[in-house]
Design an enzyme around this catalytic site. Structure first.
Site, PDB file in Angstrom:
ATOM      1  N   THR A 182       4.603 -60.113 -10.192  1.00  0.00           N
ATOM      2  CA  THR A 182       5.365 -59.932 -11.436  1.00  0.00           C
ATOM      3  C   THR A 182       6.559 -59.019 -11.185  1.00  0.00           C
ATOM      4  O   THR A 182       7.671 -59.275 -11.654  1.00  0.00           O
ATOM      5  CB  THR A 182       4.448 -59.304 -12.515  1.00  0.00           C
ATOM      6  N   ARG A 189      -1.676 -52.287  -7.016  1.00  0.00           N
ATOM      7  CA  ARG A 189      -2.228 -51.979  -8.351  1.00  0.00           C
ATOM      8  C   ARG A 189      -3.478 -51.106  -8.218  1.00  0.00           C
ATOM      9  O   ARG A 189      -3.684 -50.171  -8.999  1.00  0.00           O
ATOM     10  CB  ARG A 189      -2.557 -53.251  -9.130  1.00  0.00           C
TER      11      ARG A 189
HETATM   12  P1  ADP Z   1       0.820 -59.070  -9.654  1.00  0.00           P
HETATM   13  O1  ADP Z   1       1.819 -59.705 -10.581  1.00  0.00           O
HETATM   14  O2  ADP Z   1       0.857 -59.636  -8.258  1.00  0.00           O
HETATM   15  O3  ADP Z   1      -0.586 -59.051 -10.200  1.00  0.00           O
HETATM   16  P2  ADP Z   1       2.291 -56.624 -10.243  1.00  0.00           P
HETATM   17  O4  ADP Z   1       3.693 -57.017  -9.926  1.00  0.00           O
HETATM   18  O5  ADP Z   1       1.916 -56.562 -11.692  1.00  0.00           O
HETATM   19  O6  ADP Z   1       1.240 -57.543  -9.450  1.00  0.00           O
HETATM   20  O7  ADP Z   1       2.033 -55.219  -9.531  1.00  0.00           O
HETATM   21  C1  ADP Z   1       1.031 -54.324  -9.941  1.00  0.00           C
HETATM   22  C2  ADP Z   1       1.550 -52.905  -9.878  1.00  0.00           C
HETATM   23  O8  ADP Z   1       1.592 -52.501  -8.519  1.00  0.00           O
HETATM   24  C3  ADP Z   1       2.975 -52.743 -10.411  1.00  0.00           C
HETATM   25  O9  ADP Z   1       2.976 -52.183 -11.680  1.00  0.00           O
HETATM   26  C4  ADP Z   1       3.654 -51.801  -9.449  1.00  0.00           C
HETATM   27  O10 ADP Z   1       3.650 -50.491  -9.969  1.00  0.00           O
HETATM   28  C5  ADP Z   1       2.799 -51.810  -8.222  1.00  0.00           C
HETATM   29  N1  ADP Z   1       3.453 -52.492  -7.108  1.00  0.00           N
HETATM   30  C6  ADP Z   1       3.300 -53.794  -6.778  1.00  0.00           C
HETATM   31  N2  ADP Z   1       3.982 -54.077  -5.665  1.00  0.00           N
HETATM   32  C7  ADP Z   1       4.582 -52.945  -5.271  1.00  0.00           C
HETATM   33  C8  ADP Z   1       5.433 -52.603  -4.169  1.00  0.00           C
HETATM   34  N3  ADP Z   1       5.751 -53.506  -3.238  1.00  0.00           N
HETATM   35  N4  ADP Z   1       5.879 -51.337  -4.084  1.00  0.00           N
HETATM   36  C9  ADP Z   1       5.523 -50.410  -4.997  1.00  0.00           C
HETATM   37  N5  ADP Z   1       4.722 -50.661  -6.059  1.00  0.00           N
HETATM   38  C10 ADP Z   1       4.248 -51.909  -6.201  1.00  0.00           C
END
Ligand code: ADP
Length: 335
Positions: free
Chosen positions: A67, A219
């Site tokens: 996301t 996360r």
């Molecule tokens: P997904 O959509 O794959 O379930 P998200 O994009 O919602 O994951 O990410 C979850 C949380 O992890 C985000 O709110 C962010 O704070 C953190 N996060 C994810 N990827 C990174 C990254 N590469 N660097 C720093 N923080 C990250």
């Protein structure tokens, strides 16, 4: 009542913290360098041609940053993202309404794309390919098809189950990026970055302890950090050292490798009830009273990366490192 209110406030706090921790620029997005490089090329090319970018698919376990990437892509394109998800689209009309309301150049982000209903997918195909929306008006012999032009848009979709995505949908993305678990070093960087944003004093050994238990997942890293902060606050600790970090993990019943009670239960059931496997996933799902999808999507990928579990054609097999970690002797082993 007071209890519900308290929980609600905590949830709200957690949500606003999550919001604060989400990277807002490429430079803040730790790791996944190859994906970031390729995305930059796609975005730059689209900008040069003054066209909308190719549709993009992100696949990989939950919490890895799909996301966040979608929002970063929108930002880089100088646009913004409208968000929905596969299960939220109940009727073809829901998607039609979203598509017709898009502004030129906008991103449509569909999370959990593997859960889009097949009838709704049919609406998506011409929209992705030719920016057309075909609507059927009326019923029976008097039904007519109306074709509408859509604004130039980019679809960014995310899925935790790429194999469940239909082939026609999958083939319509210009690029597919598979996110993998983060390296320990990258997770440490994420813990440090988040600690900085939250104004927390976390000693290097504690960063290492939390990172090791984070399942290679940003996360999870952020969640463990928040819980360590709660634990330190309640126990009047000014800084988080390795001891505080370990105690916080113990309180959550999370071990040093990030295994939770359900992971350990899955492994011990295979060992004790099925002699270490192989056991079919449906049998396992019944023995654990857990949905097959949850087993395949949440538990198994991490256990496999640890080398604790193997998926074989005959079923799941627990591997020697898991016995060692759980302190269980393998039947037939002398020691
Ligand atoms: P997904 O959509 O794959 O379930 P998200 O994009 O919602 O994951 O990410 C979850 C949380 O992890 C985000 O709110 C962010 O704070 C953190 N996060 C994810 N990827 C990174 C990254 N590469 N660097 C720093 N923080 C990250």
């Amino acid at each position: 009542m007071a209890q519900t209110k308290k929980i609600k406030t905590e949830e709200k706090d957690d949500l606003s913290i999550d919001h604060a921790l989400r990277p807002r620029a490429w430079s803040e997005y730790v790791g996944q360098e190859k994906i970031k490089d390729s995305l930059r090329v796609i975005i730059e090319a689209a900008k040069k041609r003054k066209e909308s970018s190719d549709h993009v698919l992100f696949a990989g376990p939950a919490g890895l940053g799909k996301t966040t990437l979608a929002y970063l892509v929108a930002q880089e394109l100088g646009s913004h993202a409208r968000t929905t998800s596969g299960p939220a689209l109940e009727k073809a009309g829901d998607l039609a309404a979203i598509l017709t309301n898009l502004e030129p150049g906008e991103i449509l982000f569909i999370d959990e794309a593997h859960r889009i209903n097949p009838l709704i997918e049919e609406v998506l195909y011409p929209a992705m390919e030719a920016r057309k929306l075909h609507l059927v008006i009326g019923k029976g012999p008097s039904a007519r098809t109306l074709s509408l032009d859509l604004p130039a848009f980019t679809l960014v979709a995310a899925t935790t189950r790429e194999n469940l995505l239909s082939q026609p949908l999958r083939s319509r993305f210009g690029a597919t990026f598979r996110l993998n678990y983060y390296t320990p070093d990258d997770i440490k960087k994420i813990v440090l970055r988040s600690a900085g944003i939250l104004g927390m004093d976390v000693l290097p050994e504690a960063v290492a302890v939390l990172a090791r238990a984070s399942r290679g997942t940003p996360r999870v890293a952020n969640r463990l950090l928040k819980r360590a902060r709660d634990y330190a606050e309640v126990n009047n600790k000014k800084e988080i050292d390795a001891k505080v970090a370990r105690e916080a993990l113990a309180m959550l019943e999370i071990d040093e490798l990030g295994l939770e009670p359900q992971d350990r239960r899955l492994l011990t059931i295979i060992i004790e009830k099925f002699n270490g496997g192989p056991v079919g996933v449906n049998t396992l799902s019944a023995a654990l009273s857990e949905d097959r999808g949850v087993i395949e999507e949440i538990y198994e990928p991490y256990l496999m990366t640890l080398g604790f579990l193997q998926r074989s054609p005959l079923g799941r097999i627990v591997l020697p490192p898991a016995y060692e970690h759980l302190g269980i002797k393998k039947k037939g082993d002398l020691l």
